[in-house]
Design a protein around this motif. Structure first.
Motif, mmCIF file in Angstrom:
data_model
loop_
_atom_site.group_PDB
_atom_site.id
_atom_site.type_symbol
_atom_site.label_atom_id
_atom_site.label_comp_id
_atom_site.label_asym_id
_atom_site.label_seq_id
_atom_site.Cartn_x
_atom_site.Cartn_y
_atom_site.Cartn_z
ATOM 1 N N UNK A 52 0.832 -1.207 0.000
ATOM 2 C CA UNK A 52 0.000 0.000 0.000
ATOM 3 C C UNK A 52 0.866 1.256 0.000
ATOM 4 N N UNK A 53 1.951 1.259 0.777
ATOM 5 C CA UNK A 53 2.838 2.419 0.818
ATOM 6 C C UNK A 53 3.537 2.642 -0.520
ATOM 7 N N UNK A 54 3.826 1.540 -1.243
ATOM 8 C CA UNK A 54 4.488 1.657 -2.543
ATOM 9 C C UNK A 54 3.508 1.867 -3.686
ATOM 10 N N UNK A 55 2.226 1.810 -3.398
ATOM 11 C CA UNK A 55 1.218 2.037 -4.438
ATOM 12 C C UNK A 55 1.152 0.926 -5.467
ATOM 13 N N UNK A 56 1.463 -0.308 -5.069
ATOM 14 C CA UNK A 56 1.436 -1.435 -6.003
ATOM 15 C C UNK A 56 0.224 -2.308 -5.704
ATOM 16 N N UNK A 57 -0.733 -2.314 -6.632
ATOM 17 C CA UNK A 57 -1.933 -3.138 -6.511
ATOM 18 C C UNK A 57 -1.710 -4.408 -7.319
ATOM 19 N N UNK A 58 -1.628 -5.539 -6.638
ATOM 20 C CA UNK A 58 -1.340 -6.793 -7.331
ATOM 21 C C UNK A 58 -2.439 -7.187 -8.297
ATOM 22 N N UNK A 59 -3.656 -6.758 -8.045
ATOM 23 C CA UNK A 59 -4.773 -7.120 -8.925
ATOM 24 C C UNK A 59 -4.673 -6.447 -10.294
ATOM 25 N N UNK A 60 -3.920 -5.378 -10.385
ATOM 26 C CA UNK A 60 -3.785 -4.678 -11.675
ATOM 27 C C UNK A 60 -2.694 -5.293 -12.553
ATOM 28 N N UNK A 61 -1.892 -6.195 -12.008
ATOM 29 C CA UNK A 61 -0.854 -6.846 -12.794
ATOM 30 C C UNK A 61 -1.458 -7.893 -13.723
ATOM 31 N N UNK A 62 -0.708 -8.224 -14.760
ATOM 32 C CA UNK A 62 -1.223 -9.133 -15.794
ATOM 33 C C UNK A 62 -1.655 -10.476 -15.222
ATOM 34 N N UNK A 63 -0.842 -11.067 -14.355
ATOM 35 C CA UNK A 63 -1.168 -12.354 -13.745
ATOM 36 C C UNK A 63 -1.254 -12.245 -12.230
ATOM 37 N N UNK A 64 -1.573 -11.069 -11.741
ATOM 38 C CA UNK A 64 -1.678 -10.868 -10.315
ATOM 39 C C UNK A 64 -0.329 -11.052 -9.631
ATOM 40 N N UNK A 65 -0.345 -11.676 -8.466
ATOM 41 C CA UNK A 65 0.898 -11.872 -7.739
ATOM 42 C C UNK A 65 1.793 -12.921 -8.378
ATOM 43 N N UNK A 66 1.270 -13.681 -9.353
ATOM 44 C CA UNK A 66 2.072 -14.680 -10.058
ATOM 45 C C UNK A 66 2.787 -14.099 -11.279
ATOM 46 N N UNK A 67 2.725 -12.783 -11.448
ATOM 47 C CA UNK A 67 3.416 -12.126 -12.558
ATOM 48 C C UNK A 67 4.928 -12.184 -12.340
ATOM 49 N N UNK A 68 5.658 -12.587 -13.359
ATOM 50 C CA UNK A 68 7.113 -12.620 -13.269
ATOM 51 C C UNK A 68 7.671 -11.208 -13.314
ATOM 52 N N UNK A 69 8.806 -11.024 -12.677
ATOM 53 C CA UNK A 69 9.439 -9.703 -12.658
ATOM 54 C C UNK A 69 9.793 -9.251 -14.066
#
Length: 321
Positions: free
Chosen positions: A146-163
């Protein structure tokens, strides 16, 4: 200093007086003097190769300085480097804290939480039940995201998205989140505005402002500092005497210079004339042009290599110290 170095949380005052670092090829940075209030945003500005990353590492206790001193939360550098490392954290620093492109976002977060619990946790924390430890780790991760402003749901594969699949700004947010899991008092970020569009650059600085507003003092390396940050320039500080240039090596069979005197001059002229006749005119012109270009490239390459090796040698020398 007004801050207490033993306090587990809160921000840190950063002060430097004549701070400098000298490597085998000369000064990496020198004469750095400033004072940053707790929760401040400090922008270390300068072109690549000007010593800005070395200054960032020195102020965060990762590199030993050779001149002057600095204080972070009352901890004097370079004497208290280990103590400064305990209250500071690194965001993205190429070659030091890179993200693993083969890992996913979730794997990075879990790994950092486990390391934090293993090495920085108190005895009371280690005595908790596994369920309580997992819940505490999840809470830390959520707070950092939350402090870094990173919402995992907005990533292509969520938290399973590769770096490797993250955008540059998303990777920056992930690195900051990983650093904030340890609840540092000082955050150091390198190459803040590298390869970012104007819009993404504005978002990156807004992220660092929000981290500073939460009470964490932020040191950020950049090529162009925002107006509201405390600007520290490394361009004009490395004013030490440069290392002497290496002697130019000559070919083993180089033609000797003609001796003084009319006879020698005549002999040299005749030989030069003979050489020119042996080569077509077009070839002579081509060789002359190629030589000039090659000499220019060699000069540029020497300048670039000397600038880049200066920081690398300083890092190796500091690590050996």
């Amino acid at each position: 200093m007004t801050t207490n170095p033993d306090k587990p949380d809160g921000s840190a005052t950063v002060v430097a007086h004549g701070f400098g670092l000298k490597g085998p090829r000369g000064w990496v940075f020198r004469g750095i003097t400033f004072e940053a209030a707790p929760g401040g945003l400090v922008a270390i500005e300068g072109p690549s190769g000007s010593g800005r990353t070395c200054l960032l590492l020195a102020l965060s206790g990762r590199m030993k300085s050779t001149e002057g001193h600095a204080e972070v939360a009352g901890l004097r550098l370079p004497r208290k480097m280990a103590a400064v490392r305990r209250i500071s954290a690194l965001g993205p620093v190429p070659g030091v804290s890179d993200l693993d492109p083969a890992l996913t976002v979730a794997e990075h977060l879990r790994e950092r939480a486990l390391l934090q619990r293993r090495f920085d946790g108190s005895l009371k924390t280690l005595l908790r039940s596994p369920a309580e430890r997992r819940a505490a780790a999840r809470a830390r991760i959520d707070t950092a995201l939350a402090a870094a402003g990173l919402d995992l749901d907005t990533l292509e594969k969520g938290e399973r998205t590769s770096v490797r699949d993250l955008e540059r700004l998303e990777a920056l947010r992930l690195s900051v989140a990983l650093a904030l899991i340890g609840r540092p008092r000082l955050l150091a970020v390198d190459d803040t505005d590298l390869k970012l569009s104007d819009a993404d650059r504005a978002e990156a600085w807004e992220l660092l402002r929000s981290v500073a507003a939460s009470g964490v003092t932020v040191l950020a390396v950049c090529s162009e500092a925002p107006k509201d940050a405390l600007r520290i320039s490394t361009t004009a500080t490395a004013t030490g005497t440069p290392a002497p240039a290496a002697p130019v090596s000559r070919a083993k069979h180089a033609r000797p210079e003609p001796a003084a005197g009319p006879a020698a001059a005549t002999s040299g002229t005749a030989k030069a004339t003979k050489d020119i006749k042996a080569v077509p005119v077009t070839s002579v012109t081509s060789v002359t042009k190629t030589t000039k270009v090659a000499e220019g490239d060699a000069a540029a390459e020497t300048t670039t290599t000397t600038t880049e090796k200066r920081d690398a040698d300083a890092l190796a020398e500091a690590c050996r110290a």
